[in-house]
Design an enzyme around this catalytic site. Structure first.
Site, mmCIF file in Angstrom:
data_model
loop_
_atom_site.group_PDB
_atom_site.id
_atom_site.type_symbol
_atom_site.label_atom_id
_atom_site.label_comp_id
_atom_site.label_asym_id
_atom_site.label_seq_id
_atom_site.Cartn_x
_atom_site.Cartn_y
_atom_site.Cartn_z
ATOM 1 N N ARG A 103 0.897 -1.171 0.000
ATOM 2 C CA ARG A 103 0.000 0.000 0.000
ATOM 3 C C ARG A 103 0.927 1.209 0.000
ATOM 4 N NH1 ARG A 103 -5.331 1.196 3.518
ATOM 5 N NH2 ARG A 103 -6.078 -0.117 1.832
ATOM 6 N N HIS A 130 -7.141 0.725 -6.465
ATOM 7 C CA HIS A 130 -7.343 -0.194 -5.330
ATOM 8 C C HIS A 130 -8.068 -1.440 -5.873
ATOM 9 C CE1 HIS A 130 -7.568 -1.584 -1.364
ATOM 10 N NE2 HIS A 130 -8.473 -0.776 -0.837
ATOM 11 N N GLN A 133 -9.977 -4.143 -3.674
ATOM 12 C CA GLN A 133 -11.284 -3.722 -3.165
ATOM 13 C C GLN A 133 -12.371 -4.001 -4.199
ATOM 14 O OE1 GLN A 133 -12.159 -2.146 0.004
ATOM 15 N NE2 GLN A 133 -14.138 -2.791 -0.808
ATOM 16 N N ARG A 292 -13.260 -8.964 1.301
ATOM 17 C CA ARG A 292 -11.842 -8.661 1.057
ATOM 18 C C ARG A 292 -11.012 -9.922 1.298
ATOM 19 N NH1 ARG A 292 -9.983 -3.523 1.415
ATOM 20 N NH2 ARG A 292 -8.120 -4.475 0.546
#
Ligand code: CP
Ligand code: NVA
Length: 306
Positions: A103, A130, A133, A292
């Site tokens: 990240r 992202h 996600q 997730r």
């Protein structure tokens, strides 16, 4: 040849749909107490240059459940934070681990890491994308609606979530309408490339200004924070700019059909969403958060499995 998971753009529709099916299967097995140590003995380095609850915990728990091991590396604690290069970090970690999740800030950083690592690199969020996600989001939509044939309305900042969703919609063949204020739209280069990718699936990609235009016939209304990580100093200014982009009951009811609410979380009540929508039975944010874990297990199996 190793494959990285940096954006959904780099993966085919078949590959992505197959990962969603794996995620659904792994979830069902998990609920029935069935575990498979598909990644036994494998190690995942997780570099965090920004905070995280869901990404950190779901990757760590996912690796544990697959029989592997995850190492949490805050950039403040490793030499990367003291100026060791991304290239040397990539080459060092490649000698120890079987995959790297990061990240970070600029998307160029993850690209440089992936270029110099001998092991697969997974995007746990950059300023621009992202993708993990969106995999969890798509799994959640499929579980609730039993189809990929839906329309998503994305309301708010043209940020990493909106841009990932453009590719998500293009690849999974979903229609998407993104409503953002002036100067906060998605990057035109990403829009162009998503529109190109959408030709393969027939997904319709639309950008507009007015949230009420975006939500027409939407099955899903999706939103994200108005000030992303790193934009804390813009918070107050953004509150004013995004005031007309709040997801509230009136907007939810303007779709003309039964519509579900989604948010990647963390969420801020009374800003991008009102509590009555967030806490209602049309809100599927907790399934989304849970997924997730399952979606990322499928991604890790794809890029790190033997
Ligand atoms: N949605 C998401 O990535 O959450 P975290 O920032 O808690 O990881
Ligand atoms: N756009 C948000 C997403 C958080 C998961 C951010 O980058 O902070």
């Amino acid at each position: 040849m190793k494959r990285d998971f940096l954006t959904l753009k780099d993966w085919s529709t078949d590959e992505l749909k197959s990962m969603i099916q794996t995620a659904i299967r792994l979830k069902a097995e998990n609920k029935n107490g069935i575990t498979h140590h598909h990644l036994a003995g494998k190690k995942l380095a997780m570099i965090f240059e920004k905070p995280s609850t869901r990404t950190r915990v779901s990757f760590e728990v996912g690796m544990y459940e697959l029989g592997g091991h995850a190492l949490y590396l805050s950039s403040d604690d490793i030499q990367l934070g003291r100026g060791e290069t991304v290239k040397d970090t990539a080459r060092t970690l490649s000698r120890f681990v079987d995959g790297i999740m990061i990240r970070t800030k600029g998307h160029d950083i993850i690209e440089e890491l992936a270029e110099n690592a001998d092991v697969p690199v997974i995007n746990g969020l950059t300023d621009d994308f992202h993708p993990c996600q969106v995999m969890a989001d798509v799994q959640t939509i499929y579980e609730h609606m039993n189809t990929f044939d839906v329309k998503v309305a994305y309301i708010g900042d043209g940020n990493n979530m909106a841009q990932s969703w453009l590719y998500g919609a293009a690849k999974f063949g979903m229609d998407i309408s993104v409503a953002s204020p002036e100067n906060y739209e998605c990057d035109p280069a990403v829009v162009k490339s998503a529109v190109e990718a959408a030709k393969q699936t027939g997904a319709k990609i639309e950008l507009c200004r007015d949230p009420f235009d975006a939500v027409k016939n939407a099955d899903i209304i999706y939103t994200d924070v108005w000030a992303s990580m790193g934009q804390e100093s813009e918070k107050e200014e953004r509150k004013k700019i995004f005031a007309g982009y709040q997801v509230n009951k009136k907007l939810m009811e303007a779709t003309g059909r039964k519509t579900l609410f989604m948010h990647c979380l963390p969420a801020y009540m009374g800003l991008e969403v009102t509590e009555d929508v967030y806490e209602s039975d049309i809100s599927i944010v907790w399934d989304e958060a849970e997924n997730r874990l399952h979606a990322q297990k499928a991604v890790m199996l794809k890029v790190m499995g033997s």
